[in-house]
Structures are given as structure tokens and as C-alpha cells.
Design a protein around this motif. Structure first.
Motif, PDB file in Angstrom:
ATOM      1  N   GLU A   1     -24.062 -13.051   5.424  1.00 45.89           N
ATOM      2  CA  GLU A   1     -23.094 -12.052   5.886  1.00 45.89           C
ATOM      3  C   GLU A   1     -22.219 -12.630   6.989  1.00 45.89           C
ATOM      4  O   GLU A   1     -21.011 -12.409   7.040  1.00 45.89           O
TER       5      GLU A   1
ATOM      6  N   ALA B 266     -16.242  -2.895   2.820  1.00 46.25           N
ATOM      7  CA  ALA B 266     -17.086  -1.961   2.063  1.00 46.25           C
ATOM      8  C   ALA B 266     -17.264  -2.431   0.629  1.00 46.25           C
ATOM      9  O   ALA B 266     -18.361  -2.349   0.067  1.00 46.25           O
TER      10      ALA B 266
ATOM     11  N   ALA C 116     -19.708  -5.259   0.452  1.00 45.90           N
ATOM     12  CA  ALA C 116     -21.081  -4.806   0.664  1.00 45.90           C
ATOM     13  C   ALA C 116     -21.585  -3.924  -0.470  1.00 45.90           C
ATOM     14  O   ALA C 116     -22.761  -3.544  -0.491  1.00 45.90           O
ATOM     15  N   GLY C 117     -20.695  -3.567  -1.409  1.00 43.85           N
ATOM     16  CA  GLY C 117     -21.079  -2.682  -2.498  1.00 43.85           C
ATOM     17  C   GLY C 117     -21.392  -1.277  -2.018  1.00 43.85           C
ATOM     18  O   GLY C 117     -22.210  -0.571  -2.623  1.00 43.85           O
ATOM     19  N   ALA C 118     -20.739  -0.860  -0.913  1.00 40.56           N
ATOM     20  CA  ALA C 118     -20.999   0.445  -0.318  1.00 40.56           C
ATOM     21  C   ALA C 118     -19.804   1.371  -0.518  1.00 40.56           C
ATOM     22  O   ALA C 118     -18.664   0.919  -0.653  1.00 40.56           O
ATOM     23  N   ALA C 119     -20.056   2.654  -0.537  1.00 40.55           N
ATOM     24  CA  ALA C 119     -18.981   3.642  -0.647  1.00 40.55           C
ATOM     25  C   ALA C 119     -18.147   3.614   0.629  1.00 40.55           C
ATOM     26  O   ALA C 119     -18.696   3.683   1.732  1.00 40.55           O
ATOM     27  N   PHE C 120     -16.845   3.546   0.465  1.00 46.18           N
ATOM     28  CA  PHE C 120     -15.973   3.416   1.631  1.00 46.18           C
ATOM     29  C   PHE C 120     -15.883   4.708   2.422  1.00 46.18           C
ATOM     30  O   PHE C 120     -15.892   4.689   3.668  1.00 46.18           O
TER      31      PHE C 120
ATOM     32  N   ARG D 285     -18.612   5.533   5.077  1.00 48.60           N
ATOM     33  CA  ARG D 285     -18.556   4.513   6.135  1.00 48.60           C
ATOM     34  C   ARG D 285     -17.383   4.765   7.073  1.00 48.60           C
ATOM     35  O   ARG D 285     -17.523   4.731   8.299  1.00 48.60           O
TER      36      ARG D 285
ATOM     37  N   ARG E 283     -17.750   7.914   9.251  1.00 43.99           N
ATOM     38  CA  ARG E 283     -18.666   7.673  10.379  1.00 43.99           C
ATOM     39  C   ARG E 283     -17.968   6.847  11.457  1.00 43.99           C
ATOM     40  O   ARG E 283     -18.147   7.092  12.654  1.00 43.99           O
TER      41      ARG E 283
ATOM     42  N   THR F 136     -20.880   2.811  11.800  1.00 41.90           N
ATOM     43  CA  THR F 136     -20.148   2.690  10.533  1.00 41.90           C
ATOM     44  C   THR F 136     -21.084   2.434   9.360  1.00 41.90           C
ATOM     45  O   THR F 136     -21.008   3.092   8.312  1.00 41.90           O
ATOM     46  N   ASN F 137     -21.978   1.465   9.530  1.00 36.44           N
ATOM     47  CA  ASN F 137     -22.845   1.038   8.426  1.00 36.44           C
ATOM     48  C   ASN F 137     -24.161   1.797   8.367  1.00 36.44           C
ATOM     49  O   ASN F 137     -24.941   1.603   7.428  1.00 36.44           O
TER      50      ASN F 137
ATOM     51  N   ARG G 181     -26.734   1.312   9.991  1.00 37.59           N
ATOM     52  CA  ARG G 181     -27.879   0.425  10.210  1.00 37.59           C
ATOM     53  C   ARG G 181     -27.518  -0.558  11.316  1.00 37.59           C
ATOM     54  O   ARG G 181     -26.366  -0.952  11.459  1.00 37.59           O
TER      55      ARG G 181
END
Length: 391
Positions: A3, A87, A90-94, A97, A100, A381-382, A384
Motif C-alpha cells: 500500500e 477507493a 482499494a476495491g471499496a465503495a467511494f 468513504r 465519512r 475515511t477508511n 480502520r
């Protein structure tokens, strides 16, 4: 470790350096309001009313006021696209994120207003970013049109106010403004209760500025920055592009002429003068950007980017640190020096502390991946906790 390497490869160091440059200009403006209650009351401190003091203030009006806020807002919009890309990587929903992140930025802004400095911009950015978030799917052409329309409305509103509204009905008289300024300065010299009270007393003015100028102008720059980020405007700059020279040839004369009109017209105390600055400040800002890009990509002056980029990389931490510095130097919580610095001394103090920030940012990033504020905002944001130290 993977990362960290990915992030290092995807950083745009020109953007970091431009953001660092914007921090200096913003601090030069903000520190005048931290150091005294007179600028916020739109009157000159009688203790610093010599012709030399007037010249220093005029130079700031011409070359600094309103220009760096526009640049910082543009870069905020550019960085919005980098958040979209992060995003996706990272394969995450924008959406969750970003929402937040906006909430975290707003919370930091509220704490900033209450505890450090009443002239906050973070809360305004958070609210306006909701509009940017909602418009994130529009085409570039639509974004550009909306940006021009919004900025045009800001300009026309200033012109209409200057031509048709009677300012005497809203603005205190000279004697009343001086009394308000003295009261504000004395409040800054008090303890925590007085300082916080002074910050909260300025909320109505902060709200008015955000609604009438900073919010709409910021949105226009956000949209321009989003389009620039989509087109990766700063990803392959060489420094010898003809457009950069054209921006200098157009931006400097027009922008400086508008700044002179703003200064000679009375600055923020004259709405028509403000309109002149609104109309021309983007061109001077563009000329600054073009000049800095040419400097940073010239072999003999490339060190400028290396000096500025670390400060811009942890811009949020540095922005908050500037407010903390002002609190500790000028208010009764710290040294209690409000009202004792001339315009030149105030500007010199800002430049000196910024030099410390440049060195401190470089030192910090050799040891840590993020600034403290960036680390906290990234955690929010993440959802974590991110790694802290450089591997």
C-alpha cells in the motif's frame, strides 16, 4: 508495504508543492486576523497607520489576498479525484468513504473554530464538498459550465451590492468599528473563555462570508479542480509548455491591475473593490501556478518542489499548526502579543514560521507516513486505523 509503495507511485508531487505554496499565502492572510481585532472590523489599527504600514497592507491586497484561497480550493477539487482513484484501488465503495471523510473534516473544522481560530475554512469546505460529491458524476463540460456560472453569480452579486445597497445600513460607523476592533483585540488577550467567546462571536460573519463568497467561489474552484484531476493536468508537466507562458503574460498584468484596484478602492471595506478582486484574482492565481511549475521543472530550481512538497503533503496538519501558533503567540492563552505587531512584522513572522514548517514537514515524513491530522482523517475515511511509521 505494498500500500505504501502504491501510494508513493500515485502521488503527484507538483500538486503537493502547489498546496504547500498555497499554505504560505493563506497564512500571510490569516495571521493578520489572528494578530489583531482590527482587520476583522475593516479598520486600520491607529498604532500602525504610517505610510509604510499602508504600503505593506496594500502589497498584501494586490499580491496575496483572495488569490491563495482560490488555489487551495482548486487543489481540493483535484485531490477529490485522487480520493476516487484511491477507493477504486482499494476495491471499496467511494460514497461511504467520502461521506465519512467530509464528516471528519467538518468535525475538525468545528474544533478549529472553537479552540484555535475563528476564521476557519474547513467547515465551509466540508459543506461545499457535499455539493461536489453530489456532482461527481457530471461530465467535464457540465462541471465547467456550472463553475463559470457560480463564479459569475458571485461577481455579479458583489457588483450589485456595491452599486445598489447602502452599506451604512449594515456596516458600523468608523468610531463604532474602532471600538469593536479594540474590544476584539482585548478579548484575544484574555484567557480561554475570552478567546473562545471571541471565536464564537465571529460565527455570524463567518457564515455570511461562507454563503456569499467563500462557499460559492470555493465550489467553482472545486469543480475546476475536479476536471483538472480527471484529465491528470499535473501528471506530465514538463515546465516548457507554451500555455504556461501565456498564463503568465495574461495573468500577471490583469491580476495585478485588479489587485491594485482592490487595494486603492479600500479593500474589503468597499464592495466594488472586492468585485474587482473577484474578477481578476483567478488570473493572478493561474499566473502564480504557471510560474511555480516552470520554476519547479527547471534543472537549476527543481529544489523548490522538493522544499514545498512535504509541507503540502501534510497540509491539514500544517494549517492547524498555523492556527495553534497564532493562538500561542497572540492570545492571552500564550504570549499575549495581540495588537503589538506591525503589518511587516506580522508578515515576517508568518514567513519565518512557514520556513520552520517546511523543515519540520520534511523531517516528519522521513519517519511517519502521514501528518497527525491526515492520519486521523484517513482513519475516519477508511474506518480502520492506518499504519503510522514509515516501513
Amino acid at each position: 508495504m505494498t500500500e505504501q509503495l502504491t501510494e508513493a507511485r500515485t502521488r503527484v508531487h507538483d500538486v503537493d508543492a502547489l498546496r504547500g505554496f498555497a499554505l504560505l499565502g493563506i497564512f500571510i492572510v490569516n495571521i493578520t486576523f489572528m494578530a489583531s481585532g482590527y482587520p476583522g472590523s475593516l479598520v486600520t489599527d491607529p498604532a500602525f497607520s504610517s505610510p509604510f504600514d499602508d504600503v505593506v497592507r496594500a502589497l498584501s491586497s494586490v499580491f496575496v489576498d483572495m488569490k491563495f484561497y482560490l488555489l487551495f480550493s482548486f487543489l481540493f477539487g483535484y485531490s477529490f479525484t485522487l480520493q476516487v482513484e484511491a477507493a477504486a484501488r482499494a476495491g471499496a465503495a467511494f460514497a461511504p468513504r467520502m461521506l465519512r471523510r467530509i464528516a471528519g473534516l467538518f468535525a475538525l473544522g468545528v474544533l478549529h473554530i472553537v479552540l484555535l481560530y475563528g476564521g476557519d475554512i474547513l467547515t465551509t469546505y466540508a459543506v461545499v464538498c457535499l455539493v461536489l460529491f453530489w456532482m461527481r458524476g457530471v461530465r467535464d463540460r457540465t462541471a465547467l459550465r456550472v463553475a463559470v456560472i457560480v463564479y459569475g453569480v458571485v461577481l455579479l452579486s458583489a457588483l450589485a451590492s456595491g452599486l445598489f445597497l447602502d452599506r451604512s445600513a449594515f456596516v458600523p460607523s468608523g468610531a463604532e468599528a474602532l471600538a469593536n476592533a479594540e474590544h476584539s483585540t482585548n478579548a484575544l488577550l484574555g484567557g480561554w473563555g475570552d478567546v473562545i467567546g471571541e471565536h464564537l462571536d465571529g460565527l455570524s460573519l463567518l457564515f455570511l462570508q461562507s454563503v456569499s463568497l467563500q462557499g460559492p467561489a470555493g465550489l467553482a474552484m472545486f469543480l475546476l479542480g475536479m476536471v483538472a484531476g480527471r484529465r491528470r493536468l499535473f501528471s506530465s508537466v514538463r515546465g516548457d509548455e507554451p500555455i504556461l507562458r501565456r498564463l503568465q503574460w495574461i495573468g500577471f498584468p490583469v491580476g495585478i491591475a485588479g489587485g491594485v484596484t482592490y487595494a486603492l478602492g479600500g479593500g474589503n471595506g468597499n464592495t466594488l473593490a472586492v468585485a474587482a478582486s473577484i474578477a481578476t484574482a483567478p488570473l493572478l492565481t493561474a499566473a502564480y501556478v504557471a510560474t511555480l511549475l516552470r520554476v519547479m521543472h527547471h534543472p537549476r530550481t527543481a529544489f523548490v518542489r522538493d522544499a514545498l512538497a512535504p509541507a503540502g503533503r501534510i497540509a491539514l496538519t500544517n494549517y492547524l499548526a498555523q492556527a495553534l501558533f497564532g493562538l500561542l503567540v497572540f492570545t492571552g492563552v500564550g504570549l499575549g502579543l495581540a495588537g503589538t505587531f506591525s503589518p511587516l512584522a506580522t508578515t515576517g513572522l508568518a514567513a519565518g514560521f512557514f520556513a520552520v514548517q517546511l523543515a519540520g514537514s520534511a523531517w516528519w515524513l522521513r519517519r511517519f507516513r502521514y501528518g497527525p491530522a491526515e492520519w486521523l482523517l484517513r482513519w475516519i475515511t477508511n474506518a480502520r486505523r492506518p499504519a503510522w511509521r514509515v516501513a
